[in-house]
Design an enzyme around this catalytic site. Structure first.
Site, short mmCIF file in Angstrom:
data_model
loop_
_atom_site.label_atom_id
_atom_site.label_comp_id
_atom_site.label_asym_id
_atom_site.label_seq_id
_atom_site.Cartn_x
_atom_site.Cartn_y
_atom_site.Cartn_z
N HIS A 1 5.02 -5.05 4.03
CA HIS A 1 3.76 -5.33 3.50
C HIS A 1 4.26 -6.25 4.61
CE1 HIS A 1 0.40 -6.55 1.82
NE2 HIS A 1 0.52 -8.07 2.53
N HIS B 1 0.19 -1.28 7.50
CA HIS B 1 -1.26 -1.51 7.34
C HIS B 1 -1.86 -2.50 8.82
CE1 HIS B 1 0.18 -3.76 3.74
NE2 HIS B 1 0.36 -3.04 3.44
N LYS C 1 10.39 0.16 -0.25
CA LYS C 1 8.76 -0.77 -0.03
C LYS C 1 9.13 -2.32 -0.53
CE LYS C 1 4.13 -1.70 1.22
NZ LYS C 1 3.59 -0.65 0.23
N ASP D 1 -3.28 3.82 2.47
CA ASP D 1 -3.45 2.23 1.47
C ASP D 1 -4.47 2.54 1.35
OD1 ASP D 1 -2.42 -0.08 -0.16
OD2 ASP D 1 -3.48 -0.91 2.07
N HIS E 1 0.95 6.39 2.86
CA HIS E 1 0.70 5.07 2.08
C HIS E 1 -0.34 5.21 1.35
CE1 HIS E 1 1.26 0.30 2.16
NE2 HIS E 1 0.24 1.00 1.33
N HIS F 1 -1.91 4.76 -2.89
CA HIS F 1 -1.91 4.05 -4.16
C HIS F 1 -2.13 4.81 -5.02
CE1 HIS F 1 -0.20 0.07 -2.99
NE2 HIS F 1 -0.99 0.53 -2.29
#
Lengths: 336, 336
Positions: free
Chosen positions: A135, A170, A98, A243, A13, A15
């Site tokens: 999420h 997460h 996602k 994350d 995970h 970004h």
């Protein structure tokens, strides 16, 4: 100096952002990770097969030809996603979809509120062998309760799609850990580095610290303890998804109030110290580099990276982005 | 336009700051309040009789000769406070002593950790008829639990000093409300305007909002509901202490992370709307202007101020300080 050589991380995970920021943050991930699952909440988002191909191209361009790193691509499961679209995304190499509930984090204003309306999409993902990444926060619920309130939705989807692999991303609470442990093998949870370190008090227990502000918000000490126990326990349902979410300092330290912790630069040093501290160093590689791959049906990655016992201080910023643990002395550094 | 004339407020907890900031913020308090209990955590703090006289002089100078406002002065109850010092402070017109546990809020690094060591000071305050104001948070405890963890200390001091008037300042939890309701008449609680409006979600439920960050941190929705019920119930143990705490915007929107909400500019309009919304407008004046005076042994203040039903928008800043409810449309404005 003491060296240890460890298997590279699969960060399930991350970004990586776009354009200028992409090229600044990517080396930190690519330097420590063999693979990373790249989140699709860019602007605009990765919704279609064309979006996915285009985003992967920009990542490969930023990497350069000699990089030893594979981005695992995702798309956003949105109210506009169709079963046909899912199949096209699979054909173009998507690893996972996602799902962001509406309004729960960065760029999720167009997120999902009616989870049942997407059953045909989950069905297509199940058939295509795609992973559903959730999420796990329920919109409209008090922040400290959002994850717990989402768990009944997780249980429902897991029950109704027993062959669909689902990751609760997460996880931040003892309740989530317990829930995932009790669900069948098609459900796992990713854990970030920062949620293994911090609680709500790191955000607001003293002065307000925008650099510890993230979604889901860090919870209570007993929640963090449950996450550490899950991460270091050797239970294959729990694996790393950092994350890592870079924002320029000016978008953190202002009324913009952007959510996200940029942990990519310190992944391995921070995890190594944590697992050492808990006398579970033998569980580090399973957590960072085996359980995630296994859940995603990938072969073990065959790259290694060296950690050197050589104290360094995490800098205040890398290219205008403050890393997690800025200012902290670390025992281990990644060999460059 | 509709007018209502109401008794001026006694704000039993306010931060007026010093020097340039004092002269900027004081008109907002003096315009709506007949009296205000002025907190002593200035830099340097108000510790001695001389400090108190000097701070009162600077407030009176900033007010000018025609002002219809009385500052009620306080001193900091610190590890260095002595019974003799308490008597000198009383002689110079102190109304109350404020106790800050160590490290729980702005300028409390020199605060109290051993509450029992101050028993001779409480004794002197009891004899002198001074009020003990408590920042009711236990140091070293998880932020969301700090107030609850302090309540046993409150109960102990109240039990051991039955003639000492004690105020639990800025109560934020249902537990605190219940505790104060169950204690004898020598114990009361002040309530802020912002804790009647906000919860933790206003700080971090969406983007991070430094302007809602304060100590004690705002708690859960059910806590806010208990505070509103206490404020509007007509129970004389609960009265207004705004804890209006101005910080320059640059010290809020940065990694300085200063704690405090500047509510002075909107006190009456915000409270009027809130009590109207809960159909308890008849309880407004008791809450703002009677119960506090009565607990402190003061006569009712005899000044009034007019509220005009004339919509306005709370500005983004007054002299570089963002007010509570900035940007919100208010139904009532205070006649100037």
């Amino acid at each position: 100096m003491k060296h240890v050589r460890v298997r590279k991380i699969d960060d399930m995970h991350v970004h990586l952002r776009q354009a200028g920021l992409l090229s600044k943050v990517l080396p930190h991930t690519a330097g420590q990770c063999a693979r990373a699952l790249v989140m699709p909440n860019t602007t605009p988002a990765v919704l279609t097969a064309d979006d996915l191909v285009s985003y992967r191209t920009s990542i490969m361009d930023a990497l350069g030809p000699d990089a030893d790193f594979v981005p695992l691509m995702t798309f956003k499961v949105s109210p506009s996603t169709s079963p046909d679209g899912v199949r096209r995304l699979k054909d173009k190499g998507a690893t996972a979809g996602k799902l962001y509930p509406e309004g729960v984090t960065t760029n999720s204003e167009d997120g999902v509120r009616d989870f049942k309306s997407l059953y045909p999409v989950y069905e297509a993902m199940q058939e295509s062998g795609l992973v559903l990444c959730l999420h796990g926060e329920m919109p409209g619920v008090f922040s400290m309760d959002r994850e717990r309130a989402f768990l009944s939705t997780l249980r429902e989807i897991a029950r109704d799609f027993p062959e669909l692999r689902i990751v609760l991303e997460h996880a931040t609470t003892a309740d989530a850990v317990e829930c995932v442990m009790g669900l069948p093998g098609n459900v796992a949870a990713s854990l970030t580095v920062h949620h293994l370190y911090i609680t709500l008090d790191d955000v607001l227990g003293d002065k307000l610290n925008p650099h510890a502000f993230c979604k889901p918000i860090a919870k209570r000490p007993e929640d963090r303890d449950a996450l550490v126990e899950a991460a270091t326990s050797g239970n294959p349902k729990f694996f790393l998804g950092s994350d890592s979410a870079p924002h320029l300092i000016e978008n953190k330290e202002c009324s913009c109030g952007a959510a996200g912790v940029y942990s990519a630069p310190v992944l391995l040093p921070a995890l190594y110290e944590l697992f050492e501290k808990h006398n579970r160093i033998e569980m580090l590689e399973p957590f960072t580099s085996q359980f995630g791959a296994s859940f995603y049906g990938l072969p073990l990655n065959q790259s290694t990276v060296a950690l050197i016992e050589d104290e360094w201080t995490v800098p205040d910023q890398y290219d205008g982005v403050r890393p997690f643990l800025a200012g902290k002395k670390m025992r281990w550094r990644v060999a460059s």
